[in-house]
Design a protein around this motif. Structure first.
Motif, mmCIF file in Angstrom:
data_model
loop_
_atom_site.group_PDB
_atom_site.id
_atom_site.type_symbol
_atom_site.label_atom_id
_atom_site.label_comp_id
_atom_site.label_asym_id
_atom_site.label_seq_id
_atom_site.Cartn_x
_atom_site.Cartn_y
_atom_site.Cartn_z
ATOM 1 N N LEU A 135 0.656 -1.194 0.262
ATOM 2 C CA LEU A 135 -0.076 -0.034 -0.063
ATOM 3 C C LEU A 135 0.749 1.304 -0.014
ATOM 4 O O LEU A 135 1.724 1.653 0.830
ATOM 5 C CB LEU A 135 -1.037 0.080 1.153
ATOM 6 N N GLY A 136 -0.131 1.793 -0.902
ATOM 7 C CA GLY A 136 1.601 3.072 -0.699
ATOM 8 C C GLY A 136 0.440 4.764 -0.849
ATOM 9 O O GLY A 136 -0.452 4.643 -1.391
ATOM 10 N N ILE A 137 0.461 5.727 -0.088
ATOM 11 C CA ILE A 137 -0.042 6.757 0.130
ATOM 12 C C ILE A 137 0.529 8.142 0.353
ATOM 13 O O ILE A 137 1.498 7.591 0.866
ATOM 14 C CB ILE A 137 -0.763 6.427 2.210
ATOM 15 N N ASP A 138 0.602 9.063 -0.567
ATOM 16 C CA ASP A 138 1.051 10.223 -0.539
ATOM 17 C C ASP A 138 -0.568 11.160 -0.062
ATOM 18 O O ASP A 138 -0.722 11.454 -0.988
ATOM 19 C CB ASP A 138 1.244 10.584 -2.194
ATOM 20 N N ILE A 139 0.127 12.082 0.696
ATOM 21 C CA ILE A 139 -0.354 12.972 1.034
ATOM 22 C C ILE A 139 0.332 14.280 0.631
ATOM 23 O O ILE A 139 0.897 14.807 0.915
ATOM 24 C CB ILE A 139 -0.399 13.277 2.117
ATOM 25 N N GLY A 140 -0.296 15.413 -0.231
ATOM 26 C CA GLY A 140 -0.433 15.988 -1.345
ATOM 27 C C GLY A 140 -0.707 17.370 -1.030
ATOM 28 O O GLY A 140 -1.670 17.741 0.203
ATOM 29 N N THR A 141 -0.465 18.579 -1.212
ATOM 30 C CA THR A 141 -0.862 19.921 -1.198
ATOM 31 C C THR A 141 -2.315 19.984 -0.891
ATOM 32 O O THR A 141 -2.900 20.265 -0.238
ATOM 33 C CB THR A 141 0.187 21.131 -2.005
ATOM 34 N N LYS A 142 -3.036 19.058 -2.459
ATOM 35 C CA LYS A 142 -4.295 19.628 -2.415
ATOM 36 C C LYS A 142 -5.388 17.951 -2.793
ATOM 37 O O LYS A 142 -6.053 18.232 -2.393
ATOM 38 C CB LYS A 142 -4.108 19.611 -3.722
ATOM 39 N N SER A 143 -4.307 17.086 -2.644
ATOM 40 C CA SER A 143 -5.398 15.833 -2.481
ATOM 41 C C SER A 143 -4.390 14.185 -2.459
ATOM 42 O O SER A 143 -2.957 15.144 -2.139
ATOM 43 C CB SER A 143 -5.083 15.221 -4.300
ATOM 44 N N TRP A 159 3.777 24.418 3.449
ATOM 45 C CA TRP A 159 4.606 25.339 2.161
ATOM 46 C C TRP A 159 4.964 26.363 1.412
ATOM 47 O O TRP A 159 5.496 27.465 1.554
ATOM 48 C CB TRP A 159 5.788 24.373 1.585
ATOM 49 N N MET A 160 3.241 26.799 1.318
ATOM 50 C CA MET A 160 3.047 27.651 0.760
ATOM 51 C C MET A 160 2.528 29.411 1.790
ATOM 52 O O MET A 160 2.661 29.671 1.062
ATOM 53 C CB MET A 160 1.814 28.027 -0.515
ATOM 54 N N ASP A 161 2.780 28.902 2.611
ATOM 55 C CA ASP A 161 2.273 29.925 3.708
ATOM 56 C C ASP A 161 3.709 30.500 3.790
ATOM 57 O O ASP A 161 5.100 30.640 3.254
ATOM 58 C CB ASP A 161 2.667 29.858 5.328
ATOM 59 N N GLN A 162 3.304 32.081 4.253
ATOM 60 C CA GLN A 162 4.284 33.249 3.190
ATOM 61 C C GLN A 162 4.261 34.464 4.523
ATOM 62 O O GLN A 162 5.007 35.371 4.632
ATOM 63 C CB GLN A 162 4.084 33.734 1.866
ATOM 64 N N ARG A 163 3.686 33.832 5.249
ATOM 65 C CA ARG A 163 3.363 34.898 6.704
ATOM 66 C C ARG A 163 4.605 35.443 7.294
ATOM 67 O O ARG A 163 5.523 36.422 7.307
ATOM 68 C CB ARG A 163 2.840 34.927 7.807
ATOM 69 N N GLY A 223 4.111 2.332 2.205
ATOM 70 C CA GLY A 223 5.028 3.892 2.320
ATOM 71 C C GLY A 223 3.768 4.406 2.565
ATOM 72 O O GLY A 223 2.701 4.462 2.144
ATOM 73 N N LEU A 224 5.064 6.087 2.818
ATOM 74 C CA LEU A 224 3.878 6.951 2.838
ATOM 75 C C LEU A 224 4.431 7.919 2.798
ATOM 76 O O LEU A 224 5.399 8.373 3.151
ATOM 77 C CB LEU A 224 3.577 7.110 4.374
ATOM 78 N N THR A 225 4.034 8.979 2.111
ATOM 79 C CA THR A 225 4.952 10.368 1.607
ATOM 80 C C THR A 225 3.990 11.193 2.124
ATOM 81 O O THR A 225 2.699 11.640 2.205
ATOM 82 C CB THR A 225 5.568 10.171 0.265
ATOM 83 N N TRP A 226 4.539 12.089 1.862
ATOM 84 C CA TRP A 226 3.590 13.520 2.386
ATOM 85 C C TRP A 226 4.279 15.416 2.581
ATOM 86 O O TRP A 226 5.575 14.979 2.236
ATOM 87 C CB TRP A 226 3.033 13.734 3.987
ATOM 88 N N GLN A 227 3.667 16.324 2.651
ATOM 89 C CA GLN A 227 3.871 17.664 2.264
ATOM 90 C C GLN A 227 5.941 17.832 3.071
ATOM 91 O O GLN A 227 5.724 17.470 4.180
ATOM 92 C CB GLN A 227 3.470 18.738 2.796
ATOM 93 N N MET A 228 6.880 17.675 1.902
ATOM 94 C CA MET A 228 8.066 18.418 3.325
ATOM 95 C C MET A 228 8.025 19.059 3.776
ATOM 96 O O MET A 228 8.712 19.448 4.701
ATOM 97 C CB MET A 228 8.953 18.466 1.867
ATOM 98 N N HIS A 229 7.137 20.294 3.393
ATOM 99 C CA HIS A 229 7.839 21.840 4.340
ATOM 100 C C HIS A 229 6.885 22.105 5.373
ATOM 101 O O HIS A 229 6.423 23.069 5.045
ATOM 102 C CB HIS A 229 8.408 22.832 3.281
ATOM 103 N N GLY A 230 6.040 21.294 5.678
ATOM 104 C CA GLY A 230 4.742 21.573 6.186
ATOM 105 C C GLY A 230 4.974 21.425 7.795
ATOM 106 O O GLY A 230 5.744 20.414 8.285
ATOM 107 N N VAL A 231 4.319 22.154 8.955
ATOM 108 C CA VAL A 231 4.855 22.533 10.239
ATOM 109 C C VAL A 231 3.038 22.688 10.863
ATOM 110 O O VAL A 231 1.844 22.867 10.457
ATOM 111 C CB VAL A 231 4.562 23.741 10.524
ATOM 112 N N LEU A 232 2.655 21.074 11.737
ATOM 113 C CA LEU A 232 1.841 20.677 12.070
ATOM 114 C C LEU A 232 2.049 20.766 13.918
ATOM 115 O O LEU A 232 2.673 20.165 14.280
ATOM 116 C CB LEU A 232 1.237 19.118 12.276
ATOM 117 N N PHE A 233 1.586 21.525 14.374
ATOM 118 C CA PHE A 233 1.658 21.048 16.747
ATOM 119 C C PHE A 233 0.646 20.447 16.817
ATOM 120 O O PHE A 233 -0.364 20.538 16.739
ATOM 121 C CB PHE A 233 1.625 22.644 16.781
#
Length: 140
Positions: free
Chosen positions: A4-12, A104-108, A75-85
C-alpha cells in the motif's frame, strides 16, 4: 502479499494498492482533500488536518474488498515543508489536539520582509548546519 502506498499532497491524497508478487495494481485512487482554509490574511496558507485524515479514511474504506487486509508493506509520503503542532490534550473524541497544517505555501514570515532581512549564506553552509543539527538530535 500486497503493498500500500499513500501520498498526502498539498491538494489531494493518492493511494495505490498493488500485488508485490505479480506487480499488478489492484486499486488506485486520487481524491481532493478540500482542506484549504480560507483566511483573511493573504499570507497564510493552512489546511484542515481532519479533512485530510477523512479523505484517507474514505479511500481506504473504498478499497476494503480489494486485498487491503493482505497488506504486508506500506509507504507514506507527505508534504515536505509543512508544520503541524501537536499536544497531549485530548478533544471530546479522545484524539490529540493539533493545529492546522501550515503548508509550504505559507508566506507569513515574508509578509513584512523578514526573510529578505536575513544575511545571505552560501547553500553549502546551510546544509552543513542542518547536518550538524540532525546529528546532534540523534545523539540525544
Amino acid at each position: 502479499m500486497n503493498v500500500l502506498g499513500i501520498d498526502i499532497g498539498t491538494k489531494s491524497v493518492k493511494v495505490i494498492l498493488s500485488n508485490a508478487k505479480d506487480k499488478t495494481i489492484l486499486n488506485s485512487s486520487i481524491k481532493d482533500t478540500n482542506s484549504t482554509i480560507i483566511n483573511q490574511n493573504q499570507f497564510y496558507h493552512e489546511q484542515n488536518v481532519d479533512k485530510i485524515f477523512e479523505t484517507i479514511r474514505e479511500i481506504l474504506n473504498e478499497m476494503k474488498g480489494d486485498g487491503l487486509n493482505n497488506v504486508r508493506h506500506s509507504g507514506l509520503t507527505w508534504q515536505m515543508h509543512g508544520v503541524l503542532f501537536w499536544n497531549d490534550d485530548k478533544d471530546e473524541s479522545g484524539y490529540n489536539r493539533h493545529s492546522n497544517l501550515i503548508t509550504w505555501m505559507d508566506q507569513r514570515c515574508n509578509a513584512d520582509g523578514f526573510i529578505e532581512s536575513l544575511p545571505k549564506m552560501p547553500s553549502y553552509l546551510v546544509i552543513k548546519m542542518l547536518k550538524l543539527f540532525f546529528h546532534d538530535m540523534l545523539l540525544q
